[in-house]
Design a protein around this motif. Structure first.
Motif, PDB file in Angstrom:
ATOM      1  N   PHE A 132       0.830  -1.203   0.000  1.00 47.74           N
ATOM      2  CA  PHE A 132       0.000   0.000   0.000  1.00 47.74           C
ATOM      3  C   PHE A 132       0.864   1.251   0.000  1.00 47.74           C
ATOM      4  N   SER A 133       1.932   1.243   0.789  1.00 45.62           N
ATOM      5  CA  SER A 133       2.835   2.397   0.840  1.00 45.62           C
ATOM      6  C   SER A 133       3.436   2.678  -0.532  1.00 45.62           C
ATOM      7  N   LEU A 134       3.752   1.613  -1.270  1.00 52.05           N
ATOM      8  CA  LEU A 134       4.303   1.790  -2.615  1.00 52.05           C
ATOM      9  C   LEU A 134       3.256   2.372  -3.559  1.00 52.05           C
ATOM     10  N   ALA A 135       2.029   1.869  -3.463  1.00 58.98           N
ATOM     11  CA  ALA A 135       0.986   2.299  -4.402  1.00 58.98           C
ATOM     12  C   ALA A 135       0.456   3.693  -4.083  1.00 58.98           C
ATOM     13  N   ALA A 136       0.353   4.029  -2.804  1.00 61.56           N
ATOM     14  CA  ALA A 136      -0.296   5.291  -2.417  1.00 61.56           C
ATOM     15  C   ALA A 136       0.639   6.244  -1.692  1.00 61.56           C
ATOM     16  N   GLY A 137       1.903   5.886  -1.545  1.00 58.72           N
ATOM     17  CA  GLY A 137       2.821   6.704  -0.767  1.00 58.72           C
ATOM     18  C   GLY A 137       3.034   8.098  -1.316  1.00 58.72           C
ATOM     19  N   TYR A 183     -12.330   7.769  -0.636  1.00 63.19           N
ATOM     20  CA  TYR A 183     -12.774   8.124  -1.988  1.00 63.19           C
ATOM     21  C   TYR A 183     -11.637   8.864  -2.682  1.00 63.19           C
ATOM     22  N   PRO A 184     -10.687   8.147  -3.277  1.00 60.78           N
ATOM     23  CA  PRO A 184      -9.517   8.789  -3.894  1.00 60.78           C
ATOM     24  C   PRO A 184      -9.912   9.743  -5.017  1.00 60.78           C
ATOM     25  N   ALA A 185      -9.234  10.899  -5.043  1.00 65.57           N
ATOM     26  CA  ALA A 185      -9.472  11.904  -6.081  1.00 65.57           C
ATOM     27  C   ALA A 185      -8.197  12.702  -6.280  1.00 65.57           C
ATOM     28  N   GLY A 186      -8.097  13.377  -7.425  1.00 65.16           N
ATOM     29  CA  GLY A 186      -6.971  14.254  -7.686  1.00 65.16           C
ATOM     30  C   GLY A 186      -5.669  13.542  -7.994  1.00 65.16           C
ATOM     31  N   HIS A 187      -5.738  12.325  -8.493  1.00 63.01           N
ATOM     32  CA  HIS A 187      -4.533  11.549  -8.774  1.00 63.01           C
ATOM     33  C   HIS A 187      -4.698  10.834 -10.109  1.00 63.01           C
ATOM     34  N   TRP A 212      -5.426  20.063  -4.470  1.00 61.23           N
ATOM     35  CA  TRP A 212      -6.657  20.596  -3.882  1.00 61.23           C
ATOM     36  C   TRP A 212      -7.713  19.499  -3.802  1.00 61.23           C
ATOM     37  N   GLN A 213      -7.857  18.710  -4.865  1.00 63.22           N
ATOM     38  CA  GLN A 213      -8.824  17.603  -4.858  1.00 63.22           C
ATOM     39  C   GLN A 213      -8.384  16.505  -3.894  1.00 63.22           C
ATOM     40  N   ILE A 214      -7.075  16.290  -3.782  1.00 65.90           N
ATOM     41  CA  ILE A 214      -6.589  15.259  -2.867  1.00 65.90           C
ATOM     42  C   ILE A 214      -6.892  15.643  -1.423  1.00 65.90           C
ATOM     43  N   ILE A 215      -6.550  16.873  -1.057  1.00 71.85           N
ATOM     44  CA  ILE A 215      -6.746  17.312   0.334  1.00 71.85           C
ATOM     45  C   ILE A 215      -8.230  17.395   0.670  1.00 71.85           C
ATOM     46  N   PHE A 216      -8.993  17.981  -0.240  1.00 73.86           N
ATOM     47  CA  PHE A 216     -10.429  18.153  -0.003  1.00 73.86           C
ATOM     48  C   PHE A 216     -11.216  17.180  -0.862  1.00 73.86           C
ATOM     49  N   TRP A 230     -11.709  -2.611   0.276  1.00 69.41           N
ATOM     50  CA  TRP A 230     -10.691  -1.733  -0.274  1.00 69.41           C
ATOM     51  C   TRP A 230      -9.883  -1.082   0.829  1.00 69.41           C
ATOM     52  N   VAL A 231      -8.575  -0.994   0.650  1.00 68.20           N
ATOM     53  CA  VAL A 231      -7.766  -0.167   1.529  1.00 68.20           C
ATOM     54  C   VAL A 231      -7.748   1.257   0.983  1.00 68.20           C
ATOM     55  N   ALA A 232      -7.843   1.417  -0.334  1.00 62.09           N
ATOM     56  CA  ALA A 232      -8.082   2.697  -0.996  1.00 62.09           C
ATOM     57  C   ALA A 232      -9.110   2.398  -2.087  1.00 62.09           C
ATOM     58  N   THR A 233     -10.306   2.910  -1.919  1.00 57.13           N
ATOM     59  CA  THR A 233     -11.447   2.515  -2.735  1.00 57.13           C
ATOM     60  C   THR A 233     -11.153   2.637  -4.231  1.00 57.13           C
ATOM     61  N   GLY A 234     -11.328   1.533  -4.927  1.00 61.48           N
ATOM     62  CA  GLY A 234     -11.122   1.504  -6.369  1.00 61.48           C
ATOM     63  C   GLY A 234      -9.672   1.461  -6.799  1.00 61.48           C
ATOM     64  N   LEU A 235      -8.762   1.655  -5.875  1.00 60.41           N
ATOM     65  CA  LEU A 235      -7.337   1.696  -6.216  1.00 60.41           C
ATOM     66  C   LEU A 235      -6.622   0.416  -5.808  1.00 60.41           C
ATOM     67  N   MET A 236      -6.859  -0.044  -4.595  1.00 59.07           N
ATOM     68  CA  MET A 236      -6.165  -1.228  -4.108  1.00 59.07           C
ATOM     69  C   MET A 236      -7.024  -1.944  -3.070  1.00 59.07           C
ATOM     70  N   ARG A 237      -7.133  -3.244  -3.231  1.00 60.64           N
ATOM     71  CA  ARG A 237      -7.841  -4.047  -2.239  1.00 60.64           C
ATOM     72  C   ARG A 237      -6.929  -4.323  -1.040  1.00 60.64           C
ATOM     73  N   THR A 238      -7.546  -4.552   0.087  1.00 61.70           N
ATOM     74  CA  THR A 238      -6.788  -4.768   1.320  1.00 61.70           C
ATOM     75  C   THR A 238      -5.865  -5.967   1.209  1.00 61.70           C
ATOM     76  N   GLU A 239      -6.338  -7.008   0.583  1.00 62.30           N
ATOM     77  CA  GLU A 239      -5.525  -8.218   0.461  1.00 62.30           C
ATOM     78  C   GLU A 239      -4.289  -7.995  -0.405  1.00 62.30           C
ATOM     79  N   ASP A 240      -4.329  -6.985  -1.285  1.00 58.69           N
ATOM     80  CA  ASP A 240      -3.182  -6.696  -2.150  1.00 58.69           C
ATOM     81  C   ASP A 240      -2.219  -5.688  -1.530  1.00 58.69           C
TER      82      ASP A 240
END
Length: 464
Positions: free
Chosen positions: A85-90, A154-158, A171-175, A384-394
């Motif tokens: 997760f740190s690699l994908a969303a860090g 709900y990931p946004a701005g990426h 701005w979309q990421i923070i808010f 999801w650990v990050a919705t739509g981006l990565m499942r918890t098991e991954d």
């Protein structure tokens, strides 16, 4: 038996976050309470409020320290148990957590010493200002942590390249769309949590006949804020629910144990959700009321669990129960606040009886509600650990179950020692109660002794 590292890593994170969240939920509100007391003292010149502030500052210091210790552990787990997760969303989560340290933690650390030890060492104005800045720092800390968590909801701005999220619009990421109501909801929850702790401590002092002036001040100020914030929290919670329905409909469906989205939803008061049969057992419900609450229309429909693939649904039973615990406690809080304020208005608050006895045991209500809310939020995001981006098991690190189990056991043992000791010390401070401060200029002999010494000095001077 083979140990499942995914289950153990999730248990470990749930254990550590559950211990950690109760301290920010307390210190955010407590720092604001201390700043308010110092502000009133500065405005009125009444040292009584400074004495109360000093009493609660000691409790804040212990709680803040335990919050820092438990928070550090959480960040380590991103590398030890959740490195994928740190690699994908860090690229997104890392800067947000870094900004929390740079803006909030540094602000708190800079002025915490003045707040803790500056009463007789700096001017009252600077002492008050330091408390205000610490209170602002705790709120800023909540801002950045909830911003990071809301992005995970709900990931946004990426944009995603080769499975890795890269920032495009900060701005979309923070808010992110789920941030605003979650932040307000959490801040109010922290203030309410502290309010009920203060109310309970005041009630206990009053029942014991100790520190009566301080007890009445604590209870009046606590009820004054609670009678306002508890109904406001219900309204904020309604808007939060509408926002969640828009952006995380599967979570809402699980919270309400709502299976068939083709019909108006009842308000399910009690049930045992059966995920295999896709139905509720022993259901007690009010027809169409769920649709009225969530869509403000008795005949409206919203997605049910059957409209999501089974592998995309959250675990229903935990969030169904935790959500009702949170709401149930919220209703109790509103009732107690309104009754207490009414008794105060009628001049009947400070009388022995059932209400005062109940107030003395209300201190855990806020903590339980906060924990129930976080269980709903975090389990409701699954799978999801990050919705739509990565499942918890991954998101798991390539680590064995034995290693995770050993660290989990060590965490439990260390936390048991640290938090039992901290809780014992806080309880000792509460038992001791506020200490009335005597200014340095008043620390002098009584009038007859002072007069005798003055006479002696005059005689010696005459003899010389």
């Amino acid at each position: 038996m083979e140990l499942d590292p995914l289950i153990l890593a999730r248990v470990q994170f749930a254990f550590t976050i559950s211990f950690h969240i109760i301290f920010p939920a307390f210190t955010i509100g407590l720092s604001a309470w201390i700043a308010t007391l110092l502000g009133i003292s500065l405005w009125t010149g009444d040292p009584h409020y400074r004495d109360l502030a000093q009493f609660w500052t000691k409790i804040f210091a212990v709680s803040f320290a335990m919050g820092v210790v438990s928070g550090i552990v959480l960040t380590y787990q991103f590398g030890t148990n959740w490195s994928a997760f740190s690699l994908a969303a860090g690229n997104v989560i890392g800067p947000l957590i870094g900004l929390e340290v740079l803006t909030a933690f540094f602000l708190e650390a800079s002025f915490l010493g003045i707040m803790l030890f500056g009463r007789d060492r700096v001017s009252p104005q600077l002492h008050f200002a330091s408390a205000v800045l610490v209170a602002i720092g705790t709120a800023i800390s909540a801002f950045w942590i909830l911003s990071a968590n809301s992005w995970m909801q709900y990931p946004a701005g990426h944009e995603v390249r080769d499975g890795i999220a890269y920032p495009v619009d900060w701005w979309q990421i923070i808010f992110s769309p789920t941030f605003h109501w979650r932040f307000v909801h959490m801040l109010i929850a922290a203030y309410i949590t502290t309010g009920f702790v203060v109310l309970a401590v005041g009630a206990r002092f009053w029942l014991k006949g100790k520190h009566l002036i301080e007890a009445e001040t604590m209870m009046k100020m606590a009820l004054g804020i609670l009678v306002v914030l508890t109904p406001v929290q219900a309204v904020v919670g309604d808007f939060h629910g509408l926002n969640t329905l828009e952006h995380q409909p599967a979570k809402i469906a699980g919270m309400e144990a709502h299976w068939d989205g083709n019909h108006p939803a009842p308000l399910v008061l009690f049930a045992i959700p059966d995920e295999e049969a896709e139905m509720n057992r022993f259901e007690l419900a009010i027809p169409k009321l769920g649709s009225l609450i969530l869509k403000h229309d008795l005949n409206a429909t919203f997605p049910g669990l059957k409209q999501f693939a089974p592998e995309d649904r959250p675990p229903v039973l935990p969030i169904f129960i935790s959500f009702r615990v949170m709401v149930g406690i919220g209703l109790v809080m509103i009732a107690l606040s309104v009754i207490g304020a009414f008794k105060w208005w009628r001049g009947h608050l400070f009388r022995p009886g059932w209400l005062m006895q109940i107030f003395a045991w209300t201190w855990p209500l806020g903590f339980i509600a906060v924990l129930a809310g976080w269980i709903t939020t975090e389990i409701g995001r699954q799978p999801w650990v990050a919705t739509g981006l990565m499942r918890t098991e991954d998101a798991l690190s390539p680590v064995g179950g034995v290693a995770v189990l050993v660290s989990l056991v060590l965490f439990v043992l260390v936390y048991a020692v640290i938090f039992v000791s901290g809780g014992y010390y806080i309880n000792r401070l509460l038992e001791k109660g506020p200490v009335r401060h005597i200014p340095k200029e008043d620390l002098r002999p009584t009038r007859p002794m002072a007069a005798a010494k003055d006479a002696g000095r005059i005689a010696l001077s005459a003899g010389e």
